[in-house]
Design a protein around this motif. Structure first.
Motif, PDB file in Angstrom:
ATOM      1  N   ASP A   1     -49.000 -18.811  18.060  1.00  0.00           N
ATOM      2  CA  ASP A   1     -50.394 -19.246  17.971  1.00  0.00           C
ATOM      3  C   ASP A   1     -50.598 -20.477  17.083  1.00  0.00           C
ATOM      4  O   ASP A   1     -51.723 -20.932  16.909  1.00  0.00           O
ATOM      5  CB  ASP A   1     -51.289 -18.105  17.484  1.00  0.00           C
ATOM      6  CG  ASP A   1     -50.910 -17.581  16.108  1.00  0.00           C
ATOM      7  OD1 ASP A   1     -50.136 -18.241  15.381  1.00  0.00           O
ATOM      8  OD2 ASP A   1     -51.403 -16.494  15.740  1.00  0.00           O
ATOM      9  N   GLY A   2     -49.527 -21.026  16.509  1.00  0.00           N
ATOM     10  CA  GLY A   2     -49.619 -22.248  15.725  1.00  0.00           C
ATOM     11  C   GLY A   2     -50.114 -22.082  14.298  1.00  0.00           C
ATOM     12  O   GLY A   2     -50.292 -23.065  13.594  1.00  0.00           O
ATOM     13  N   ARG A   3     -50.337 -20.826  13.864  1.00  0.00           N
ATOM     14  CA  ARG A   3     -50.813 -20.621  12.491  1.00  0.00           C
ATOM     15  C   ARG A   3     -49.667 -20.763  11.490  1.00  0.00           C
ATOM     16  O   ARG A   3     -48.519 -20.444  11.790  1.00  0.00           O
ATOM     17  CB  ARG A   3     -51.432 -19.234  12.321  1.00  0.00           C
ATOM     18  CG  ARG A   3     -52.756 -19.086  13.015  1.00  0.00           C
ATOM     19  CD  ARG A   3     -53.390 -17.763  12.722  1.00  0.00           C
ATOM     20  NE  ARG A   3     -52.575 -16.666  13.233  1.00  0.00           N
ATOM     21  CZ  ARG A   3     -52.693 -15.399  12.832  1.00  0.00           C
ATOM     22  NH1 ARG A   3     -53.585 -15.066  11.928  1.00  0.00           N
ATOM     23  NH2 ARG A   3     -51.925 -14.468  13.356  1.00  0.00           N
ATOM     24  N   MET A   4     -50.017 -21.258  10.306  1.00  0.00           N
ATOM     25  CA  MET A   4     -49.046 -21.348   9.218  1.00  0.00           C
ATOM     26  C   MET A   4     -48.770 -19.941   8.699  1.00  0.00           C
ATOM     27  O   MET A   4     -49.671 -19.112   8.612  1.00  0.00           O
ATOM     28  CB  MET A   4     -49.593 -22.225   8.089  1.00  0.00           C
ATOM     29  CG  MET A   4     -48.600 -22.462   6.972  1.00  0.00           C
ATOM     30  SD  MET A   4     -49.291 -23.376   5.558  1.00  0.00           S
ATOM     31  CE  MET A   4     -50.082 -24.752   6.338  1.00  0.00           C
ATOM     32  N   ILE A   5     -47.495 -19.695   8.364  1.00  0.00           N
ATOM     33  CA  ILE A   5     -47.084 -18.422   7.784  1.00  0.00           C
ATOM     34  C   ILE A   5     -46.487 -18.716   6.410  1.00  0.00           C
ATOM     35  O   ILE A   5     -45.630 -19.586   6.279  1.00  0.00           O
ATOM     36  CB  ILE A   5     -45.994 -17.721   8.620  1.00  0.00           C
ATOM     37  CG1 ILE A   5     -46.416 -17.571  10.072  1.00  0.00           C
ATOM     38  CG2 ILE A   5     -45.622 -16.384   8.006  1.00  0.00           C
ATOM     39  CD1 ILE A   5     -45.288 -17.112  10.987  1.00  0.00           C
ATOM     40  N   ILE A   6     -46.943 -17.979   5.404  1.00  0.00           N
ATOM     41  CA  ILE A   6     -46.360 -18.081   4.072  1.00  0.00           C
ATOM     42  C   ILE A   6     -45.603 -16.787   3.810  1.00  0.00           C
ATOM     43  O   ILE A   6     -46.137 -15.690   3.979  1.00  0.00           O
ATOM     44  CB  ILE A   6     -47.444 -18.299   2.995  1.00  0.00           C
ATOM     45  CG1 ILE A   6     -48.162 -19.633   3.241  1.00  0.00           C
ATOM     46  CG2 ILE A   6     -46.820 -18.260   1.599  1.00  0.00           C
ATOM     47  CD1 ILE A   6     -49.325 -19.887   2.313  1.00  0.00           C
ATOM     48  N   SER A   7     -44.342 -16.932   3.408  1.00  0.00           N
ATOM     49  CA  SER A   7     -43.517 -15.776   3.090  1.00  0.00           C
ATOM     50  C   SER A   7     -43.577 -15.516   1.586  1.00  0.00           C
ATOM     51  O   SER A   7     -43.455 -16.438   0.779  1.00  0.00           O
ATOM     52  CB  SER A   7     -42.072 -16.033   3.527  1.00  0.00           C
ATOM     53  OG  SER A   7     -41.292 -14.894   3.279  1.00  0.00           O
ATOM     54  N   THR A   8     -43.770 -14.248   1.224  1.00  0.00           N
ATOM     55  CA  THR A   8     -43.840 -13.855  -0.179  1.00  0.00           C
ATOM     56  C   THR A   8     -42.945 -12.633  -0.395  1.00  0.00           C
ATOM     57  O   THR A   8     -42.405 -12.073   0.562  1.00  0.00           O
ATOM     58  CB  THR A   8     -45.279 -13.473  -0.592  1.00  0.00           C
ATOM     59  OG1 THR A   8     -45.617 -12.215  -0.006  1.00  0.00           O
ATOM     60  CG2 THR A   8     -46.284 -14.536  -0.170  1.00  0.00           C
ATOM     61  N   LEU A   9     -42.839 -12.200  -1.630  1.00  0.00           N
ATOM     62  CA  LEU A   9     -42.092 -10.979  -1.929  1.00  0.00           C
ATOM     63  C   LEU A   9     -42.704  -9.766  -1.235  1.00  0.00           C
ATOM     64  O   LEU A   9     -42.018  -8.784  -0.977  1.00  0.00           O
ATOM     65  CB  LEU A   9     -42.046 -10.737  -3.440  1.00  0.00           C
ATOM     66  CG  LEU A   9     -41.204 -11.724  -4.249  1.00  0.00           C
ATOM     67  CD1 LEU A   9     -41.395 -11.489  -5.741  1.00  0.00           C
ATOM     68  CD2 LEU A   9     -39.732 -11.612  -3.882  1.00  0.00           C
ATOM     69  N   GLU A  10     -43.992  -9.841  -0.921  1.00  0.00           N
ATOM     70  CA  GLU A  10     -44.682  -8.733  -0.255  1.00  0.00           C
ATOM     71  C   GLU A  10     -44.626  -8.818   1.262  1.00  0.00           C
ATOM     72  O   GLU A  10     -45.124  -7.948   1.945  1.00  0.00           O
ATOM     73  CB  GLU A  10     -46.149  -8.671  -0.700  1.00  0.00           C
ATOM     74  CG  GLU A  10     -46.341  -8.247  -2.144  1.00  0.00           C
ATOM     75  CD  GLU A  10     -46.120  -9.392  -3.121  1.00  0.00           C
ATOM     76  OE1 GLU A  10     -46.389 -10.552  -2.766  1.00  0.00           O
ATOM     77  OE2 GLU A  10     -45.651  -9.119  -4.244  1.00  0.00           O
ATOM     78  N   GLY A  11     -44.069  -9.897   1.812  1.00  0.00           N
ATOM     79  CA  GLY A  11     -43.979 -10.035   3.255  1.00  0.00           C
ATOM     80  C   GLY A  11     -44.597 -11.329   3.746  1.00  0.00           C
ATOM     81  O   GLY A  11     -44.861 -12.247   2.973  1.00  0.00           O
ATOM     82  N   LEU A  12     -44.859 -11.384   5.056  1.00  0.00           N
ATOM     83  CA  LEU A  12     -45.421 -12.573   5.684  1.00  0.00           C
ATOM     84  C   LEU A  12     -46.947 -12.523   5.640  1.00  0.00           C
ATOM     85  O   LEU A  12     -47.551 -11.468   5.831  1.00  0.00           O
ATOM     86  CB  LEU A  12     -44.966 -12.673   7.140  1.00  0.00           C
ATOM     87  CG  LEU A  12     -43.465 -12.776   7.377  1.00  0.00           C
ATOM     88  CD1 LEU A  12     -43.179 -12.846   8.880  1.00  0.00           C
ATOM     89  CD2 LEU A  12     -42.866 -13.960   6.652  1.00  0.00           C
ATOM     90  N   HIS A  13     -47.550 -13.697   5.400  1.00  0.00           N
ATOM     91  CA  HIS A  13     -49.006 -13.819   5.369  1.00  0.00           C
ATOM     92  C   HIS A  13     -49.410 -15.018   6.222  1.00  0.00           C
ATOM     93  O   HIS A  13     -48.933 -16.121   5.999  1.00  0.00           O
ATOM     94  CB  HIS A  13     -49.502 -14.016   3.938  1.00  0.00           C
ATOM     95  CG  HIS A  13     -49.149 -12.879   3.041  1.00  0.00           C
ATOM     96  ND1 HIS A  13     -49.938 -11.760   2.924  1.00  0.00           N
ATOM     97  CD2 HIS A  13     -48.074 -12.671   2.243  1.00  0.00           C
ATOM     98  CE1 HIS A  13     -49.372 -10.920   2.080  1.00  0.00           C
ATOM     99  NE2 HIS A  13     -48.241 -11.446   1.655  1.00  0.00           N
ATOM    100  N   TRP A  14     -50.305 -14.794   7.186  1.00  0.00           N
ATOM    101  CA  TRP A  14     -50.769 -15.851   8.078  1.00  0.00           C
ATOM    102  C   TRP A  14     -51.988 -16.533   7.473  1.00  0.00           C
ATOM    103  O   TRP A  14     -52.875 -15.879   6.924  1.00  0.00           O
ATOM    104  CB  TRP A  14     -51.111 -15.268   9.443  1.00  0.00           C
ATOM    105  CG  TRP A  14     -49.903 -15.080  10.305  1.00  0.00           C
ATOM    106  CD1 TRP A  14     -49.522 -15.877  11.354  1.00  0.00           C
ATOM    107  CD2 TRP A  14     -48.914 -14.043  10.216  1.00  0.00           C
ATOM    108  NE1 TRP A  14     -48.362 -15.405  11.911  1.00  0.00           N
ATOM    109  CE2 TRP A  14     -47.955 -14.278  11.234  1.00  0.00           C
ATOM    110  CE3 TRP A  14     -48.723 -12.960   9.370  1.00  0.00           C
ATOM    111  CZ2 TRP A  14     -46.847 -13.467  11.426  1.00  0.00           C
ATOM    112  CZ3 TRP A  14     -47.621 -12.150   9.559  1.00  0.00           C
ATOM    113  CH2 TRP A  14     -46.699 -12.409  10.584  1.00  0.00           C
TER     114      TRP A  14
END
Length: 115
Positions: A70-83
């Protein structure tokens, strides 16, 4: 005999410490590539999202990618993926971590720092 355990179970009131963070809003009229590069420079970098989403690779401790679905940015953190959705704020926290924040939560939690 005192029961310290019972006292510890009672909720206590706390106030968030005043800290400064860096943040930028992900807006339609903004520069999403600049936000992506800011996160990329200050994390472990870009990662292959589908390998993580589909479970072939573990979630990196930090990083950024684009969801090809879907073209959204994903940020990876210690808690998992966040869109990151349109109008979300991308925050760099006190420990250098990145995460998205909804506009209403951001407005209730943060205020501009005087220059």
């Amino acid at each position: 005999m005192t029961n310290d355990h019972t006292m510890a179970e009672e909720p206590q009131r706390y106030r968030k410490k005043p800290v400064e963070i860096e943040a930028v809003q992900f807006r339609r009229d903004g520069d999403p590539w600049a936000i992506y590069q800011w996160v990329e420079r200050n994390t472990l970098g870009s990662f292959e999202p589908m390998d993580v989403i589909e479970g072939r690779k573990p979630c990196p401790e930090s990083g950024v990618s684009i969801d090809p679905r879907d073209g959204r940015m994903i940020i990876s953190t210690l808690e998992g993926l966040h869109w990151v959705n349109l109008d979300d704020w991308v925050i760099r926290g006190v420990a250098g971590e990145f995460y998205p924040c909804k506009p209403d939560i951001f407005a209730a939690t943060y205020e501009p720092v005087g220059t």
